[in-house]
Write a protein that holds these residues in place. Structure first.
Motif, short mmCIF file in Angstrom:
data_model
loop_
_atom_site.label_atom_id
_atom_site.label_comp_id
_atom_site.label_asym_id
_atom_site.label_seq_id
_atom_site.Cartn_x
_atom_site.Cartn_y
_atom_site.Cartn_z
N GLN A 12 0.81 -1.22 0.00
CA GLN A 12 0.00 0.00 0.00
C GLN A 12 0.85 1.27 0.00
N THR A 13 2.16 1.12 -0.04
CA THR A 13 3.05 2.28 0.01
C THR A 13 3.92 2.31 -1.23
N GLU A 14 4.45 3.49 -1.54
CA GLU A 14 5.32 3.66 -2.70
C GLU A 14 6.79 3.51 -2.32
N GLY A 15 7.22 4.14 -1.21
CA GLY A 15 8.64 4.18 -0.91
C GLY A 15 9.03 3.64 0.44
N VAL A 16 8.13 2.94 1.12
CA VAL A 16 8.43 2.42 2.46
C VAL A 16 8.63 0.91 2.39
N ALA A 17 9.79 0.45 2.82
CA ALA A 17 10.08 -0.98 2.88
C ALA A 17 9.81 -1.50 4.28
N VAL A 18 9.32 -2.72 4.38
CA VAL A 18 9.01 -3.33 5.68
C VAL A 18 9.78 -4.63 5.80
N ASP A 19 10.70 -4.70 6.78
CA ASP A 19 11.50 -5.90 7.03
C ASP A 19 10.90 -6.67 8.20
N VAL A 20 10.98 -8.00 8.12
CA VAL A 20 10.42 -8.85 9.18
C VAL A 20 11.45 -9.87 9.62
N ASP A 21 11.65 -9.97 10.94
CA ASP A 21 12.49 -11.00 11.54
C ASP A 21 11.68 -11.61 12.68
N ALA A 22 11.13 -12.80 12.45
CA ALA A 22 10.17 -13.35 13.41
C ALA A 22 10.53 -14.78 13.80
N ASP A 23 10.52 -15.04 15.10
CA ASP A 23 10.68 -16.41 15.59
C ASP A 23 9.40 -17.19 15.33
N ASP A 24 9.54 -18.51 15.28
CA ASP A 24 8.37 -19.37 15.08
C ASP A 24 7.61 -19.54 16.38
N ILE A 25 6.51 -18.83 16.49
CA ILE A 25 5.65 -18.89 17.68
C ILE A 25 4.23 -19.15 17.22
N GLU A 26 3.50 -19.99 17.94
CA GLU A 26 2.10 -20.23 17.64
C GLU A 26 1.23 -19.70 18.78
N LEU A 27 0.17 -18.98 18.40
CA LEU A 27 -0.80 -18.48 19.37
C LEU A 27 -2.20 -18.85 18.91
N ALA A 28 -3.11 -18.93 19.85
CA ALA A 28 -4.51 -19.11 19.50
C ALA A 28 -4.99 -17.91 18.69
N LEU A 29 -5.97 -18.15 17.83
CA LEU A 29 -6.47 -17.10 16.94
C LEU A 29 -6.87 -15.85 17.71
N GLU A 30 -7.58 -16.02 18.85
CA GLU A 30 -8.07 -14.86 19.58
C GLU A 30 -6.94 -14.06 20.23
N ARG A 31 -5.73 -14.65 20.32
CA ARG A 31 -4.58 -13.90 20.83
C ARG A 31 -3.73 -13.35 19.69
N ALA A 32 -3.73 -14.03 18.55
CA ALA A 32 -2.93 -13.58 17.41
C ALA A 32 -3.52 -12.33 16.76
N VAL A 33 -4.84 -12.24 16.72
CA VAL A 33 -5.49 -11.10 16.05
C VAL A 33 -5.13 -9.77 16.73
N PRO A 34 -5.24 -9.63 18.07
CA PRO A 34 -4.83 -8.35 18.68
C PRO A 34 -3.37 -8.02 18.40
N LEU A 35 -2.51 -9.04 18.36
CA LEU A 35 -1.10 -8.81 18.04
C LEU A 35 -0.96 -8.21 16.64
N GLY A 36 -1.68 -8.80 15.68
CA GLY A 36 -1.63 -8.29 14.31
C GLY A 36 -2.18 -6.88 14.20
N LEU A 37 -3.22 -6.59 14.97
CA LEU A 37 -3.81 -5.24 14.93
C LEU A 37 -2.85 -4.20 15.50
N VAL A 38 -2.08 -4.56 16.54
CA VAL A 38 -1.08 -3.65 17.08
C VAL A 38 -0.02 -3.36 16.02
N LEU A 39 0.46 -4.41 15.36
CA LEU A 39 1.44 -4.22 14.27
C LEU A 39 0.87 -3.34 13.17
N ASN A 40 -0.35 -3.62 12.76
CA ASN A 40 -0.98 -2.84 11.69
C ASN A 40 -1.08 -1.37 12.08
N GLU A 41 -1.52 -1.11 13.31
CA GLU A 41 -1.71 0.27 13.76
C GLU A 41 -0.38 1.01 13.80
#
Length: 389
Positions: free
Chosen positions: A276-305
């Motif tokens: 959705q951006t023209e000049g902004v790059a987004v790098d990701v370095d993530a460990d393999d962690i599994e969470l229940a859906l109801e806990r993963a969604v708030p995490l994703g919303l924090v990242l998105n915000e």
């Protein structure tokens, strides 16, 4: 802008006959198809003949990367087909067709209000395009797109042909997916696991359909208002819904529970934001962690915000980098999600701002704590949370 094709009764009849003849050919090809890739390669040739256009492609949505891969195409340069991707967000014409499950027509790419035209299309000189969804079991599998290098209005007859062609393509894809699933089922010795996976896929399909309806409604409402503030607000809502939808794409079944692999989820979400951006790059370095859906969604919303706030406010010239890091093994069974940008920073993050308030509320939902720091070197948002499925 010229019509598609010139309004002439004889030409209209000839076009309809051509459409019917090629739909018959496509239907026969669909019944005989034994290899999906070969069928898709032949289908784009038939569609190009029917619409009398040089550039056609079939795109498949990839949940892991939140993009649309060009699975088959005609008229494109070497190395494009089965390699290049297009964004799957609402500002991308094929992305909007995928998200809303509705046809999308752009008669003039140079005046495509509300759309961002892919550099790939610009490189090929595309000026007009039309997209229709390819549906499998009621869910959008991908998109059929036709692209013109000359200004063109796609008539209702042409769109109806494309919708019919997309339906035939979806039929073959469904059959091939079913055959693959059946082969996997026969190869598996655990019938209980198979039943749970089938149920999970059914749930994912239904949830995806619900999100598509919501995003379609937002897209329609967006065009009713001239105010840019209203458009930005609706875009923000759509981004949040997309973050939730991506979490459902990553669902898996583990030990009787539905879990989300955070590494794949965060990469897909960041890919969607980057598109959705023209000049902004987004790098990701993530460990393999599994969470229940109801806990993963708030995490994703924090990242998105946090990431969207950086995109909107951190970079004076619209160019910068966002780094997303997820690390486990912090403290006593905790993990940390850090979102950092290299922007100008702010004197003091606004404590009462709606973005910070929302992120803190989301952190509390999963028993976490949010901290935000800013300097002239950029802003960092950290969420520390317990690893509990």
């Amino acid at each position: 802008m010229k019509a598609d094709p010139p309004s002439d009764p004889a030409a209209d009849i000839a076009k309809l006959r051509r459409h019917v003849r090629i739909l018959v050919d496509l239907g026969r090809l669909a019944t005989e198809a034994t290899d999906l890739d070969r069928f898709l390669d032949q289908a784009v040739v038939l569609v190009a003949r029917a619409v009398e256009i040089d550039h056609v492609k079939i795109l498949r949505y990839r949940p892991a990367t939140s993009d649309l891969l060009i699975e088959a195409g005609i008229g494109w340069r070497d190395g494009v087909v089965r390699s290049s991707t297009l964004p799957a967000d609402l500002r991308s014409p094929p992305g909007r067709a995928f998200q809303t499950a509705e046809p999308v027509v752009v008669p003039d790419c140079g005046r495509a209000r509300g759309f961002t035209i892919s550099p790939l299309l610009k490189q090929h000189g595309i000026v007009s395009l039309a997209n229709v969804p390819v549906l499998v079991d009621g869910s959008t599998w991908g998109v059929l797109e036709v692209d013109s290098v000359t200004p063109r209005q796609f008539s209702e007859d042409t769109l109806e042909f494309l919708v019919a062609a997309g339906a035939l393509i979806g039929t073959v894809v469904r059959r091939k997916v079913a055959e693959t699933m059946e082969a996997d089922r026969l190869a598996s010795a655990n019938s209980d696991v198979r039943q749970l996976e089938t149920l999970l896929r059914e749930i994912q399909h239904r949830v995806k359909n619900s999100f598509a309806l919501i995003l379609s409604s937002i897209s329609l409402q967006r065009h009713r208002f001239e105010s840019q503030d209203v458009e930005r607000a609706l875009d923000h809502v759509a981004n949040r819904i997309n973050a939730i939808s991506l979490a459902h794409d990553q669902l898996a079944h583990r030990d009787g529970a539905q879990v989300v692999g955070l590494a794949g989820y965060l990469r897909a979400l960041c890919r969607s934001i980057e598109q959705q951006t023209e000049g902004v790059a987004v790098d990701v370095d993530a460990d393999d962690i599994e969470l229940a859906l109801e806990r993963a969604v708030p995490l994703g919303l924090v990242l998105n915000e946090a990431a969207i706030n950086s995109v909107k406010h951190a970079f004076d010239d619209g160019v910068g980098r966002i780094s997303v890091v997820l690390k486990s093994g912090v403290g006593y069974g905790e993990a940390v999600l850090a979102i950092s940008d290299n922007g100008r920073g702010v004197d003091k993050p606004r404590e009462g701002g709606s973005g910070v308030t929302l992120m803190k509320a989301l952190a509390r939902q999963i028993g976490g704590a949010l901290d935000q720091e800013s300097s002239t070197h950029g802003t960092t948002t950290k969420l520390t949370f317990p690893i509990i499925r």
